[in-house]
Design an enzyme around this catalytic site. Structure first.
Site, PDB file in Angstrom:
ATOM      1  N   SER A 124      -5.708  -2.739  -3.426  1.00 42.80           N
ATOM      2  CA  SER A 124      -5.724  -4.123  -2.929  1.00 42.80           C
ATOM      3  C   SER A 124      -6.886  -4.883  -3.554  1.00 42.80           C
ATOM      4  O   SER A 124      -7.934  -4.294  -3.868  1.00 42.80           O
ATOM      5  CB  SER A 124      -5.886  -4.145  -1.413  1.00 42.80           C
ATOM      6  OG  SER A 124      -6.085  -5.477  -0.974  1.00 42.80           O
TER       7      SER A 124
ATOM      8  N   TYR B  18      -9.599  -1.376   6.768  1.00 46.84           N
ATOM      9  CA  TYR B  18      -8.513  -1.330   5.770  1.00 46.84           C
ATOM     10  C   TYR B  18      -9.105  -1.491   4.365  1.00 46.84           C
ATOM     11  O   TYR B  18      -8.766  -0.744   3.440  1.00 46.84           O
ATOM     12  CB  TYR B  18      -7.510  -2.447   6.082  1.00 46.84           C
ATOM     13  CG  TYR B  18      -6.518  -2.724   4.979  1.00 46.84           C
ATOM     14  CD1 TYR B  18      -5.412  -1.895   4.793  1.00 46.84           C
ATOM     15  CD2 TYR B  18      -6.670  -3.823   4.132  1.00 46.84           C
ATOM     16  CE1 TYR B  18      -4.491  -2.161   3.784  1.00 46.84           C
ATOM     17  CE2 TYR B  18      -5.761  -4.095   3.124  1.00 46.84           C
ATOM     18  CZ  TYR B  18      -4.674  -3.255   2.953  1.00 46.84           C
ATOM     19  OH  TYR B  18      -3.767  -3.510   1.951  1.00 46.84           O
TER      20      TYR B  18
HETATM   21  P1  NAP Z   1       4.881  -3.188   4.371  1.00 48.62           P
HETATM   22  O1  NAP Z   1       5.856  -4.261   4.076  1.00 48.62           O
HETATM   23  O2  NAP Z   1       4.202  -3.180   5.691  1.00 48.62           O
HETATM   24  O3  NAP Z   1       5.605  -1.765   4.136  1.00 48.62           O
HETATM   25  C1  NAP Z   1       4.877  -0.604   4.354  1.00 48.62           C
HETATM   26  C2  NAP Z   1       5.684   0.590   3.883  1.00 48.62           C
HETATM   27  O4  NAP Z   1       4.879   1.766   4.086  1.00 48.62           O
HETATM   28  C3  NAP Z   1       6.960   0.778   4.667  1.00 48.62           C
HETATM   29  O5  NAP Z   1       7.933   1.294   3.810  1.00 48.62           O
HETATM   30  C4  NAP Z   1       6.580   1.817   5.729  1.00 48.62           C
HETATM   31  O6  NAP Z   1       7.653   2.663   6.080  1.00 48.62           O
HETATM   32  C5  NAP Z   1       5.541   2.649   4.990  1.00 48.62           C
HETATM   33  N1  NAP Z   1       4.559   3.217   5.905  1.00 48.62           N
HETATM   34  C6  NAP Z   1       3.477   2.596   6.439  1.00 48.62           C
HETATM   35  N2  NAP Z   1       2.821   3.435   7.245  1.00 48.62           N
HETATM   36  C7  NAP Z   1       3.500   4.609   7.228  1.00 48.62           C
HETATM   37  C8  NAP Z   1       3.316   5.873   7.849  1.00 48.62           C
HETATM   38  N3  NAP Z   1       2.306   6.103   8.692  1.00 48.62           N
HETATM   39  N4  NAP Z   1       4.211   6.850   7.593  1.00 48.62           N
HETATM   40  C9  NAP Z   1       5.245   6.636   6.765  1.00 48.62           C
HETATM   41  N5  NAP Z   1       5.469   5.468   6.138  1.00 48.62           N
HETATM   42  C10 NAP Z   1       4.608   4.469   6.363  1.00 48.62           C
HETATM   43  O7  NAP Z   1       3.700  -3.137   3.310  1.00 48.62           O
HETATM   44  P2  NAP Z   1       3.517  -3.902   1.908  1.00 48.62           P
HETATM   45  O8  NAP Z   1       2.964  -5.236   2.196  1.00 48.62           O
HETATM   46  O9  NAP Z   1       4.744  -3.764   1.108  1.00 48.62           O
HETATM   47  O10 NAP Z   1       2.339  -3.045   1.292  1.00 48.62           O
HETATM   48  C11 NAP Z   1       2.565  -1.997   0.388  1.00 48.62           C
HETATM   49  C12 NAP Z   1       1.245  -1.573  -0.220  1.00 48.62           C
HETATM   50  O11 NAP Z   1       0.619  -2.685  -0.867  1.00 48.62           O
HETATM   51  C13 NAP Z   1       0.221  -1.072   0.807  1.00 48.62           C
HETATM   52  O12 NAP Z   1      -0.512  -0.020   0.237  1.00 48.62           O
HETATM   53  C14 NAP Z   1      -0.671  -2.269   1.022  1.00 48.62           C
HETATM   54  O13 NAP Z   1      -1.959  -1.894   1.451  1.00 48.62           O
HETATM   55  C15 NAP Z   1      -0.686  -2.853  -0.376  1.00 48.62           C
HETATM   56  N6  NAP Z   1      -1.042  -4.284  -0.401  1.00 48.62           N
HETATM   57  C16 NAP Z   1      -0.212  -5.218   0.160  1.00 48.62           C
HETATM   58  C17 NAP Z   1      -0.547  -6.550   0.070  1.00 48.62           C
HETATM   59  C18 NAP Z   1       0.333  -7.639   0.642  1.00 48.62           C
HETATM   60  O14 NAP Z   1      -0.081  -8.808   0.605  1.00 48.62           O
HETATM   61  N7  NAP Z   1       1.506  -7.334   1.129  1.00 48.62           N
HETATM   62  C19 NAP Z   1      -1.745  -6.929  -0.536  1.00 48.62           C
HETATM   63  C20 NAP Z   1      -2.570  -5.955  -1.076  1.00 48.62           C
HETATM   64  C21 NAP Z   1      -2.194  -4.624  -1.013  1.00 48.62           C
HETATM   65  P3  NAP Z   1       8.544   2.499   7.408  1.00 48.62           P
HETATM   66  O15 NAP Z   1       8.781   1.070   7.678  1.00 48.62           O
HETATM   67  O16 NAP Z   1       9.782   3.257   7.093  1.00 48.62           O
HETATM   68  O17 NAP Z   1       7.773   3.168   8.499  1.00 48.62           O
END
Ligand code: NAP
Length: 254
Positions: A147, A160
């Protein structure tokens, strides 16, 4: 033939958001894609169906991360899916994308929040990588979804942010460790990408505009913006790139 034809990829948290975008892209590039999920079974199955509809191949694999036995359960599922296809246990591309967030400034942090974030974003990450490396050979790729908060202060989510700092540190250490095995390890650091993780921040027009204004392009990022960077890092073209923390924030904070 796609750039990843004949390769096996695993995307943790491939059921939603950025992971979904990455799974679709790697499938399009010809990899057999493991779409990992924790609780969103239906969403993961939809991703698998979408990959197949585009002519690729994928499977869904469930494992709750951040609990004892998580990595063993995950790779037990992956190995079984490969066995069903007549393949030995192996992995060519691991995308560590699953993570849990948790908005809390320092005075709001609880011991439970620290435990939860560390269990999913740090402990499970290490154990998943360890299992993956037992199956990965020359030309393997580890891509960590970090991130932008590791280089731009985000006190709203201090624990986080710290967990993503740990991921960046691991990226450096493992790149050095795994170079002799011909395995690259890199991280991509998104800024705000439109996913469920930040849906609450985008409920008002004002909130959405604020997030969009952070990028040099004046828009919020989309999962495909990150997936395209990951596709390069997962491919053979990135063979001379390792230990890098690649900004994927659309020029946020320039
Ligand atoms: P998201 O929409 O919340 O999706 C999270 C994914 O991770 C889902 O598929 C969820 O699976 C899985 N997951 C989370 N906790 C879990 C657990 N304890 N066990 C198993 N599966 C788990 O997240 P996102 O925004 O796409 O983020 C993806 C990555 O990008 C993360 O590493 C996040 O830190 C990083 N990131 C995101 C942003 C942003 O703006 N979105 C910015 C910077 C970095 P289920 O739903 O099946 O449980």
């Amino acid at each position: 033939m796609g750039a990843l034809a004949g390769r096996v990829a695993l995307v943790t948290g491939g059921s939603r958001g950025i992971g979904r975008g990455i799974a679709l892209r790697l499938g399009r590039d010809g990899a057999l894609v493991g779409v990992h999920y924790g609780s969103s079974k239906e969403a993961a199955e939809e991703v698998v169906a979408e990959v197949r509809a585009e002519g690729g191949e994928a499977f869904a694999v469930r494992a709750e991360l951040g609990v004892p036995g998580d990595a063993a359960e995950l790779f037990g599922g992956v190995d079984e899916e490969l066995r069903l296809r007549g393949l030995e246990p192996r992995l060519d591309v691991l995308v560590n994308n699953a993570a849990t967030s948790g908005s809390a400034r320092i005075d709001e942090v609880t011991p439970e929040l620290v435990d939860r974030i560390c269990a999913v974003n740090v402990k499970s990450l290490v154990l998943v990588v360890q299992e993956a490396l037992r199956r990965m050979g020359e030309g393997g790729r580890v891509v960590n979804i970090s991130s932008a908060v590791t280089r731009m202060a985000y006190p709203e989510s201090v624990v986080y942010s710290m967990s993503k700092g740990a991921m960046d540190t691991m990226t450096l250490a493992l790149a050095k460790e795994l170079g002799p095995r011909g395995i690259t390890v890199n991280a991509v650091s998104p800024g705000f990408i439109a996913t469920d993780m930040n849906a609450k921040l985008r409920t008002t027009e004002e909130g959405a505009a604020r997030l969009a204004s952070m990028s040099a392009f004046g828009r919020i990022g989309q999962p495909a913006d990150i997936a395209d960077v990951v596709a390069f890092l997962a491919s053979g073209d990135s063979r001379w790139v390792t230990g890098q923390l690649i900004d994927g924030s659309g020029g946020s904070g320039l």
